[in-house]
Motif scaffolding. Structure first.
Motif, short mmCIF file in Angstrom:
data_model
loop_
_atom_site.label_atom_id
_atom_site.label_comp_id
_atom_site.label_asym_id
_atom_site.label_seq_id
_atom_site.Cartn_x
_atom_site.Cartn_y
_atom_site.Cartn_z
N GLY A 1 47.65 7.73 66.22
CA GLY A 1 47.82 6.59 65.33
C GLY A 1 49.25 6.08 65.32
N THR A 2 49.46 5.03 64.52
CA THR A 2 50.76 4.39 64.39
C THR A 2 51.01 4.07 62.93
OG1 THR A 2 50.52 3.39 66.58
CG2 THR A 2 52.21 2.47 65.13
N LEU A 3 52.25 4.31 62.49
CA LEU A 3 52.68 3.95 61.14
C LEU A 3 53.59 2.73 61.22
CD1 LEU A 3 53.59 7.44 59.62
CD2 LEU A 3 51.66 6.00 58.96
N PHE A 4 53.40 1.77 60.31
CA PHE A 4 54.26 0.60 60.23
C PHE A 4 54.87 0.56 58.83
CE2 PHE A 4 50.94 -0.55 63.27
CZ PHE A 4 51.67 -1.03 64.34
N THR A 5 56.19 0.58 58.74
CA THR A 5 56.83 0.27 57.47
C THR A 5 57.08 -1.23 57.45
OG1 THR A 5 59.04 0.68 58.39
CG2 THR A 5 57.92 2.53 57.33
N THR A 6 57.00 -1.83 56.27
CA THR A 6 57.06 -3.29 56.16
C THR A 6 58.23 -3.70 55.27
OG1 THR A 6 55.48 -3.19 54.31
CG2 THR A 6 54.60 -3.56 56.52
N THR A 7 58.69 -4.92 55.51
CA THR A 7 59.78 -5.47 54.71
C THR A 7 59.29 -5.99 53.36
OG1 THR A 7 59.49 -7.61 55.81
CG2 THR A 7 61.10 -6.08 56.75
N ARG A 8 58.00 -6.24 53.26
CA ARG A 8 57.38 -6.69 52.01
C ARG A 8 55.92 -6.31 52.05
NH1 ARG A 8 54.15 -10.78 53.53
NH2 ARG A 8 54.78 -12.06 55.32
#
Length: 965
Positions: free
Chosen positions: A779-786
């Motif tokens: 899998g892949t994790l994405f942190t977001t700016t908002r």
């Protein structure tokens, strides 16, 4: 010279000289004079109220404000409480019963009368054999009586195409136009579907998807398009996404298409709405259906449940009782706050009548000057309380009912459920009005006694005198505060009594009211550090405590109710939030490929990143024993599964076999404090099965874990362990199983105490390779700016689905709360009471201080000074009332939470006594102080009172006579 009567003078009046006069004689009836004096007093009070309309309106508002709040809350709560008939109609419509597969296979079951709980009549074979066997499906129609008519009702989850992408929603196949289904759905536009290519949608789905009646939609991987022909609401789930199709029009084709694409999905089992020939489905018919493994939710049984002795489920060894007090918390809070609100009416009415009596002191002096004694003056003031109290009670009750009618839609949307109808309880509303009148009379007693003790001269000249300070009242108030707190705490800790909690809280609040004059003097000491104008305002408030203290008490009473409701509501919210399983930091998105072992993950992640406000992308891997690709979809020969090894010394004793017999309930409760028994319970990020992740420090950063030791351990090729129970002397044991044999592996670990969002350990690739293990992308994790929008989330799911692989995309949006109807209604109306009472109380204080403003005008003070002084006087009164009200409102809320904690502990004790040894957990019933609400009260109420008083202060105050000064 002797004076003689004038010849033209008529005969003297009967009784003029004290002698009876024949036919003109009048007999004195016992009590007639007293009744006549009360009639005169009521007439004087009515005329005085009509003559002084402004002051009367202020007094009316002071009494009516809490009456409005209590009556509106009563109507709201009663309207939101569905009757058993309304509840079952929303579930089964006009049918006599709903029949469904109980999930135990074709064997006899035992069920509860409400159809929510069922167990097998005997110990099931799948447990006796020690294996896990999926029970055979049961046709629910086997439990229907002969000659009955039924329609199917089937639900499942599906991905639906929208304007933005894919939206996961519940789909239903129910012939909603059939008379049997009447009442389950409320049609709000168009019509229900009548053809296989038509669909109806809830208004919530239309809002979230951007579609409308007339639009076309598709299910993911289906070529057939459906036209939306109608919109509807689910009365008890107004914010729920759902689509309704004709039976057989969507679910079977959708499941077949998903299965063909490789998804592991099954056909959902339908339930059936049954209309029996006799018009009812009795308890005996329910028991007959139970013999076929069919669970029944019957209207007749819900409306007329059988006696507990007739329900075999309650005596079955397979049954573990559940608490029936889920709604008690809200009802308890409502009852307690309602009791405090009635006390509040008295406290608010007191200053109103005190000000009214002082404003009418000249008129009362005239009563005394014309021969009236103290009894007549008291009757006049009490009659004012009776007249204004009665008008305020009737007006407030009527406004409360109308206010609920006007806010009905807003309240329904706030609670997410339609009212069963506007329910008016005449007895309760009349009781509120009567209690308001009675408490109004009680509140007028002190002003009446005070007015009757004034001399006629001081009343006519308007001189108030200088009241002497007494120490009895503060001492009694302090004693009442202490005694009330003790009673409330005892009621919450020892007796579990709502009456004691309400009574103790009310007594403590009365004690604070009695202490108010002394506390006003304490507040006056801070005047030394204030500028000139606020210092003058504060000193004036302290000097005129007879005017200040009642107004402060009024604001205190209003704020106390709001604080009690807000604190209880915030605590319940905190409890619900604590029980919510957070799988990742807020705004984090994760994609996983559970059935493809990472094949195509790189391309998928790259496309997904185009739909998100990505701050950082982190690839996540899982452990594999060898190069052979083995996953949930390929577990044949040569594939290995693994589990983390829990050292025997670290195993929770309560989870051991036979723990319920070996340990007493007291011993089992003690295990709740044992670190070995503290299981996080959070679902792991990425997938629910993988709690051991493979990667570097970037995984920790994505999960919000900031620990230098952990970062260095992974950078150096080590393993970070978060669960202390799996630490076996500095190592983590892994047991792989392949082709019937086991292989043990051990990894050196560094134990780190941090919130890991369900991850048991993070293994570096170097550590995995050193142990002879492989790393497979998962899998892949994405942190977001908002926080990604709903449209971005739908577009992401659609793009993931287009890749032709079985993938999952998830996003952590955090806990989304929805308060119950009772707490929401109490919060709204408590806030209205606070704002209204604070405004009216400070307005009354300003009216009472009008003579001071006239004096300022007489000496040439400009309008700005008068307005500033008036505003600061009212603002200081409101500020003192808010501070004391916060202190008074915390007590009942804390006591109510203690009662909730006792109930939770009783449920845990019941589970332990019934053999649930492994369910030992900490009872989490927190007390959360709503600091934001308290801060707003501290700022907005005094500020609003200050501005309001400054605005209503007249620019040109007329100079009155000296006698009125």
């Amino acid at each position: 010279m002797t004076a003689q009567a004038h010849p033209s003078a008529g005969p003297s009046r009967p009784g003029q000289d004290g002698a009876p006069q024949g036919a003109g004689e009048t007999r004195r009836v016992p009590g007639a004079g007293r009744l006549h004096s009360w009639r005169v007093a009521v007439r004087i009070a009515r005329r005085d109220a009509w003559r002084a309309k402004g002051r009367s309106l202020m007094v009316l508002a002071m009494i009516a404000v809490p009456v409005i709040g209590v009556s509106a809350a009563d109507v709201t709560i009663r309207s939101s409480q569905l009757t058993p008939a309304q509840t079952i109609t929303r579930d089964i419509g006009a049918a006599d019963a709903r029949l469904e597969d109980a999930g135990h296979g074709p064997q006899a079951i035992l069920q509860s009368p409400d159809g929510t709980t069922s167990v097998t009549a005997k110990q099931p074979e799948m447990y006796e054999s020690g294996g896990v066997v999926t029970p055979a499906a049961v046709d629910p129609r086997a439990g229907a009586p002969e000659g009955s008519r039924s329609i199917s009702d089937t639900t499942t989850l599906a991905d639906i195409t929208t304007k933005a992408g894919l939206l996961g929603t519940e789909v239903r196949e129910l012939d909603a136009a059939d008379p049997i289904a009447a009442g389950i759905m409320d049609l709000t536009g168009g019509r229900f579907p009548s053809a296989p290519t038509e669909v109806a949608a809830t208004n919530a789905f239309l809002e979230h998807s951007g579609l409308h009646v007339g639009s076309r939609l598709k299910g993911y991987s289906l070529d057939r398009a459906y036209r939306i022909v109608g919109s509807y609401d689910l009365p008890s789930k107004l914010d729920f996404d759902q689509l309704d199709f004709r039976p057989g029009a969507f679910i079977h084709p959708y499941v077949a298409a998903r299965r063909a694409a490789g998804a592991d999905v099954t056909d959902p089992e339908p339930s059936y709405l049954v209309k029996s020939p006799g018009g009812s489905f009795t308890w005996g018919m329910v028991q007959k259906a139970n013999k076929h493994g069919v669970r029944v939710h019957a209207r007749q049984v819900m409306l007329h449940p059988p006696a507990a002795s007739e329900v075999a489920l309650y005596t079955s060894p397979n049954y573990y009782g559940s608490s029936q007090s889920d709604n008690r918390a809200g009802v308890t809070a409502g009852a307690t706050i309602a009791g405090l609100a009635l006390l509040e009416i008295c406290l608010l009415a007191g200053p109103a009548f005190a000000v009214g009596a002082r404003r009418s002191r000249r008129q009362l002096g005239l009563v005394g000057a014309n021969g009236g004694d103290r009894r007549h003056i008291r009757a006049t003031v009490l009659s004012g309380g009776l007249v204004l109290g009665a008008v305020a009670a009737v007006t407030g009750t009527a406004i409360g009912v109308v206010l609920t009618l006007l806010l009905r839609t807003t309240l329904e949307e706030l609670t997410g459920s339609r009212f069963g109808g506007i329910t008016l309880r005449p007895a309760e509303l009349s009781g509120i009005a009567v209690i308001a009148v009675v408490t109004g009379l009680l509140a007028a007693i002190v002003p009446a006694v005070t007015a009757s003790r004034q001399s006629v001269l001081s009343s006519l000249t308007g001189r108030r005198g200088t009241p002497r300070s007494r120490h009895v009242l503060p001492v009694a108030g302090l004693a009442a505060v202490g005694l009330g707190a003790v009673i409330a705490v005892y009621g919450s800790v020892r007796s579990d009594s709502t009456v004691l909690v309400a009574g103790g809280s009310g007594l403590a609040e009365l004690g604070l009211v009695a202490l108010t004059p002394a506390l006003v003097g304490v507040f006056g000491r801070i005047g030394r550090i204030l500028p000139l104008t606020p210092r003058l305002a504060l000193r004036d408030a302290v000097r005129n405590r007879g005017r200040t203290a009642p107004a402060v008490a009024a604001v205190l009473a209003a704020v106390a109710g709001t604080v009690a409701v807000a604190t209880y509501s915030a605590s319940q919210h905190q409890q619900d939030q604590n029980s919510y399983s957070v799988r990742a930091p807020l705004g984090v998105v994760w994609i996983n490929l559970p059935s493809r072992a990472g094949q195509g993950l790189e391309a998928l992640s790259k496309r997904a990143a185009g739909h998100l406000p990505v701050a950082k992308q982190v690839d996540v891997f899982r452990l594999s024993y060898d190069k052979k690709v083995c996953d949930q979809g390929n577990m044949g020969p040569g594939c290995a599964t693994f589990t983390a090894v829990l050292p025997k010394a670290n195993a929770c004793p309560a989870d051991a076999e036979g723990a319920a017999v070996r340990f007493t309930p007291a011993q089992l409760r003690e295990f709740a404090d044992d670190w070995r028994c503290r299981e996080d319970g959070t679902l792991p990020v990425i997938t629910a099965e993988e709690d051991i992740l493979v990667g570097g420090p970037e995984i920790l950063q994505a999960l919000g874990i900031h620990d230098r030791t952990a970062d260095k351990t992974l950078t150096d090729g080590g393993t970070v362990l978060f669960n202390r129970a799996y630490d076996d002397h500095g190592t983590l044991g892994l047991q792989f199983t392949r082709d019937g044999r086991t292989i043990d592996k051990k990894l050196p670990v560094r134990l780190v105490s941090a919130r890991s969002y369900g991850a048991r350990a993070v293994v570096s690739k170097r550590a995995a390779a050193s142990a002879g293990l492989k790393s497979v992308p998962i899998g892949t994790l994405f942190t977001t700016t908002r926080m990604p929008s709903a449209a971005e989330e739908q577009a992401l799911k659609q793009d993931v689905a287009k890749q032709g692989v079985i993938a999952e995309a998830n996003m952590e949006r955090g806990y989304n709360s929805r308060n119950s109807a009772i707490l929401a209604a109490l919060m709204v109306f408590a806030g209205l009471i606070t704002i209204g009472a604070a405004g009216v109380a400070t307005g009354l204080a300003q009216a009472d201080a009008e003579s001071d403003l006239r004096t300022l005008a007489a000496v040439g003070a400009p309008t700005r000074i008068r307005r500033t002084l008036s505003g600061l006087q009212c603002g200081l009164i409101a500020a003192m009332g808010v501070v004391l009200g916060i202190a008074a409102g915390i007590l009942p809320a804390v006591a109510l939470r203690r009662i909730d904690r006792q109930q939770a502990e009783a449920q845990a004790q019941q589970a332990l006594s019934q053999g649930h040894g492994g369910s030992v957990t900490h009872v989490d019933v927190p007390v959360a102080v709503p600091w934001q609400t308290l801060g707003l009260l501290l700022i907005l109420v005094p500020l609003g009172a200050t501005l309001l008083a400054a605005l209503v202060t007249r620019s040109n105050s007329p100079i009155g006579r000296r006698a009125q000064a």
